[in-house]
Design a protein around this motif. Structure first.
Motif, PDB file in Angstrom:
ATOM      1  N   GLU A 168      18.519  40.521 -23.264  1.00  0.00           N
ATOM      2  CA  GLU A 168      19.633  41.252 -23.865  1.00  0.00           C
ATOM      3  C   GLU A 168      20.968  40.585 -23.519  1.00  0.00           C
ATOM      4  O   GLU A 168      21.823  40.406 -24.384  1.00  0.00           O
ATOM      5  CB  GLU A 168      19.636  42.704 -23.373  1.00  0.00           C
ATOM      6  N   ALA A 169      21.143  40.212 -22.249  1.00  0.00           N
ATOM      7  CA  ALA A 169      22.398  39.583 -21.817  1.00  0.00           C
ATOM      8  C   ALA A 169      22.606  38.251 -22.544  1.00  0.00           C
ATOM      9  O   ALA A 169      23.724  37.939 -22.964  1.00  0.00           O
ATOM     10  CB  ALA A 169      22.395  39.373 -20.301  1.00  0.00           C
ATOM     11  N   ILE A 170      21.548  37.489 -22.703  1.00  0.00           N
ATOM     12  CA  ILE A 170      21.643  36.194 -23.388  1.00  0.00           C
ATOM     13  C   ILE A 170      22.026  36.396 -24.854  1.00  0.00           C
ATOM     14  O   ILE A 170      22.892  35.695 -25.384  1.00  0.00           O
ATOM     15  CB  ILE A 170      20.317  35.412 -23.251  1.00  0.00           C
ATOM     16  N   GLU A 171      21.408  37.362 -25.501  1.00  0.00           N
ATOM     17  CA  GLU A 171      21.724  37.631 -26.909  1.00  0.00           C
ATOM     18  C   GLU A 171      23.168  38.113 -27.072  1.00  0.00           C
ATOM     19  O   GLU A 171      23.861  37.710 -28.005  1.00  0.00           O
ATOM     20  CB  GLU A 171      20.742  38.654 -27.504  1.00  0.00           C
ATOM     21  N   ILE A 172      23.622  38.973 -26.168  1.00  0.00           N
ATOM     22  CA  ILE A 172      25.009  39.460 -26.228  1.00  0.00           C
ATOM     23  C   ILE A 172      25.974  38.304 -25.953  1.00  0.00           C
ATOM     24  O   ILE A 172      27.032  38.208 -26.584  1.00  0.00           O
ATOM     25  CB  ILE A 172      25.210  40.640 -25.253  1.00  0.00           C
ATOM     26  N   ALA A 173      25.605  37.396 -25.045  1.00  0.00           N
ATOM     27  CA  ALA A 173      26.447  36.221 -24.759  1.00  0.00           C
ATOM     28  C   ALA A 173      26.599  35.351 -26.002  1.00  0.00           C
ATOM     29  O   ALA A 173      27.666  34.773 -26.238  1.00  0.00           O
ATOM     30  CB  ALA A 173      25.852  35.409 -23.612  1.00  0.00           C
ATOM     31  N   LYS A 174      25.549  35.251 -26.815  1.00  0.00           N
ATOM     32  CA  LYS A 174      25.620  34.456 -28.043  1.00  0.00           C
ATOM     33  C   LYS A 174      26.627  35.056 -29.028  1.00  0.00           C
ATOM     34  O   LYS A 174      27.253  34.331 -29.795  1.00  0.00           O
ATOM     35  CB  LYS A 174      24.238  34.361 -28.702  1.00  0.00           C
ATOM     36  N   ILE A 175      26.786  36.376 -28.983  1.00  0.00           N
ATOM     37  CA  ILE A 175      27.700  37.057 -29.908  1.00  0.00           C
ATOM     38  C   ILE A 175      29.141  37.005 -29.390  1.00  0.00           C
ATOM     39  O   ILE A 175      30.063  36.688 -30.128  1.00  0.00           O
ATOM     40  CB  ILE A 175      27.270  38.535 -30.093  1.00  0.00           C
ATOM     41  N   TYR A 176      29.333  37.323 -28.101  1.00  0.00           N
ATOM     42  CA  TYR A 176      30.680  37.512 -27.574  1.00  0.00           C
ATOM     43  C   TYR A 176      31.216  36.337 -26.760  1.00  0.00           C
ATOM     44  O   TYR A 176      32.413  36.241 -26.546  1.00  0.00           O
ATOM     45  CB  TYR A 176      30.730  38.781 -26.701  1.00  0.00           C
ATOM     46  N   GLY A 177      30.334  35.469 -26.296  1.00  0.00           N
ATOM     47  CA  GLY A 177      30.768  34.352 -25.461  1.00  0.00           C
ATOM     48  C   GLY A 177      31.039  33.102 -26.274  1.00  0.00           C
ATOM     49  O   GLY A 177      31.052  33.119 -27.500  1.00  0.00           O
ATOM     50  N   LEU A 214      29.795  40.324 -18.434  1.00  0.00           N
ATOM     51  CA  LEU A 214      28.393  40.337 -18.852  1.00  0.00           C
ATOM     52  C   LEU A 214      27.486  40.120 -17.637  1.00  0.00           C
ATOM     53  O   LEU A 214      26.458  40.796 -17.492  1.00  0.00           O
ATOM     54  CB  LEU A 214      28.159  39.268 -19.918  1.00  0.00           C
ATOM     55  N   LEU A 215      27.866  39.217 -16.757  1.00  0.00           N
ATOM     56  CA  LEU A 215      27.103  39.013 -15.519  1.00  0.00           C
ATOM     57  C   LEU A 215      27.113  40.285 -14.658  1.00  0.00           C
ATOM     58  O   LEU A 215      26.085  40.662 -14.109  1.00  0.00           O
ATOM     59  CB  LEU A 215      27.666  37.841 -14.710  1.00  0.00           C
ATOM     60  N   ARG A 216      28.265  40.917 -14.550  1.00  0.00           N
ATOM     61  CA  ARG A 216      28.353  42.156 -13.765  1.00  0.00           C
ATOM     62  C   ARG A 216      27.427  43.219 -14.333  1.00  0.00           C
ATOM     63  O   ARG A 216      26.707  43.894 -13.608  1.00  0.00           O
ATOM     64  CB  ARG A 216      29.792  42.679 -13.752  1.00  0.00           C
ATOM     65  N   MET A 217      27.466  43.367 -15.638  1.00  0.00           N
ATOM     66  CA  MET A 217      26.659  44.383 -16.301  1.00  0.00           C
ATOM     67  C   MET A 217      25.163  44.120 -16.084  1.00  0.00           C
ATOM     68  O   MET A 217      24.409  45.014 -15.677  1.00  0.00           O
ATOM     69  CB  MET A 217      26.999  44.371 -17.790  1.00  0.00           C
ATOM     70  N   ALA A 218      24.737  42.899 -16.320  1.00  0.00           N
ATOM     71  CA  ALA A 218      23.313  42.566 -16.182  1.00  0.00           C
ATOM     72  C   ALA A 218      22.880  42.594 -14.720  1.00  0.00           C
ATOM     73  O   ALA A 218      21.772  43.036 -14.411  1.00  0.00           O
ATOM     74  CB  ALA A 218      23.029  41.200 -16.800  1.00  0.00           C
ATOM     75  N   ALA A 219      23.746  42.144 -13.809  1.00  0.00           N
ATOM     76  CA  ALA A 219      23.411  42.202 -12.373  1.00  0.00           C
ATOM     77  C   ALA A 219      23.263  43.653 -11.930  1.00  0.00           C
ATOM     78  O   ALA A 219      22.369  43.978 -11.152  1.00  0.00           O
ATOM     79  CB  ALA A 219      24.483  41.489 -11.554  1.00  0.00           C
ATOM     80  N   PHE A 220      24.118  44.532 -12.446  1.00  0.00           N
ATOM     81  CA  PHE A 220      23.982  45.961 -12.142  1.00  0.00           C
ATOM     82  C   PHE A 220      22.622  46.457 -12.613  1.00  0.00           C
ATOM     83  O   PHE A 220      21.895  47.126 -11.872  1.00  0.00           O
ATOM     84  CB  PHE A 220      25.099  46.776 -12.805  1.00  0.00           C
ATOM     85  N   GLU A 221      22.259  46.122 -13.845  1.00  0.00           N
ATOM     86  CA  GLU A 221      20.972  46.574 -14.379  1.00  0.00           C
ATOM     87  C   GLU A 221      19.807  46.016 -13.558  1.00  0.00           C
ATOM     88  O   GLU A 221      18.859  46.740 -13.257  1.00  0.00           O
ATOM     89  CB  GLU A 221      20.812  46.161 -15.840  1.00  0.00           C
TER      90      GLU A 221
END
Length: 131
Positions: free
Chosen positions: A100-109, A78-85
Motif C-alpha cells: 500500500e505504501a509503495i502504491e501511494i508513493a507512486k501517486i504522491y511521491g 508516508l514512512l511515518r504512516m507505514a512504520a506506525f502500521e
C-alpha cells in the motif's frame, strides 16, 4: 471508506500537520471534505502524532546516508504512516502495509519515492520482526 482511501487521506492530513502544525482533528476534518469520518483514518493520524518520537527513531535507525529532515515531506510522512502500521497494527500483514505504501508513493511521491519507501520499510519490517 476503503483502507487505501483512508491511508491516502491520512497521508494528506499528516502532510498538513507536518508542514503547517495543523491540529490533528482539523487536518482530519479538512481532508474528509465533508465526508463521514473514518475510524482507520483517525487511528493512523492520531497514532502517528502520539507515537511520533518512537516512529521517527525507528525510521532514523533504518535510513542510510539520509536524515529525516532531508526527506521529501511526502516520503517522510508516508514512512511515518507505514512504520506506525507495521509497529502498532499487527492485525494487518506487513506485506500489505508495504504494498500500500509503495502504491501511494507512486501517486504522491516523485519518480524515486516508491523504491526508496520500499527499501526503508523493508528494513523497518525486518527490524521489528527480529525484536
Amino acid at each position: 471508506m476503503k483502507r487505501r482511501t483512508a491511508r491516502e487521506k491520512a497521508l494528506q492530513a499528516l502532510f498538513q500537520i507536518d508542514v503547517s502544525n495543523t491540529e490533528p482533528s482539523l487536518a482530519i476534518e479538512h481532508v474528509l471534505e465533508g465526508e463521514p469520518s473514518d475510524d482507520y483514518l483517525k487511528r493512523i493520524v492520531l497514532g502517528v502524532v502520539e507515537q511520533k518520537a518512537e516512529i521517527d527513531n525507528l525510521i532514523i535507525g533504518n535510513l542510510e546516508k539520509w536524515t529525516l529532515d532531508r526527506l521529501a515531506t511526502v516520503d517522510r510522512n508516508l514512512l511515518r504512516m507505514a512504520a506506525f502500521e507495521l509497529k502498532f497494527c499487527q492485525e494487518i500483514p506487513g506485506n500489505v502495509i508495504l504494498d500500500e505504501a509503495i502504491e501511494i508513493a507512486k501517486i504522491y511521491g516523485d519518480d524515486q519515492s516508491s523504491k526508496f519507501i520500499n527499501g526503508v520499510l523493508s528494513k523497518i519490517k525486518d527490524t521489528l520482526h527480529n525484536n
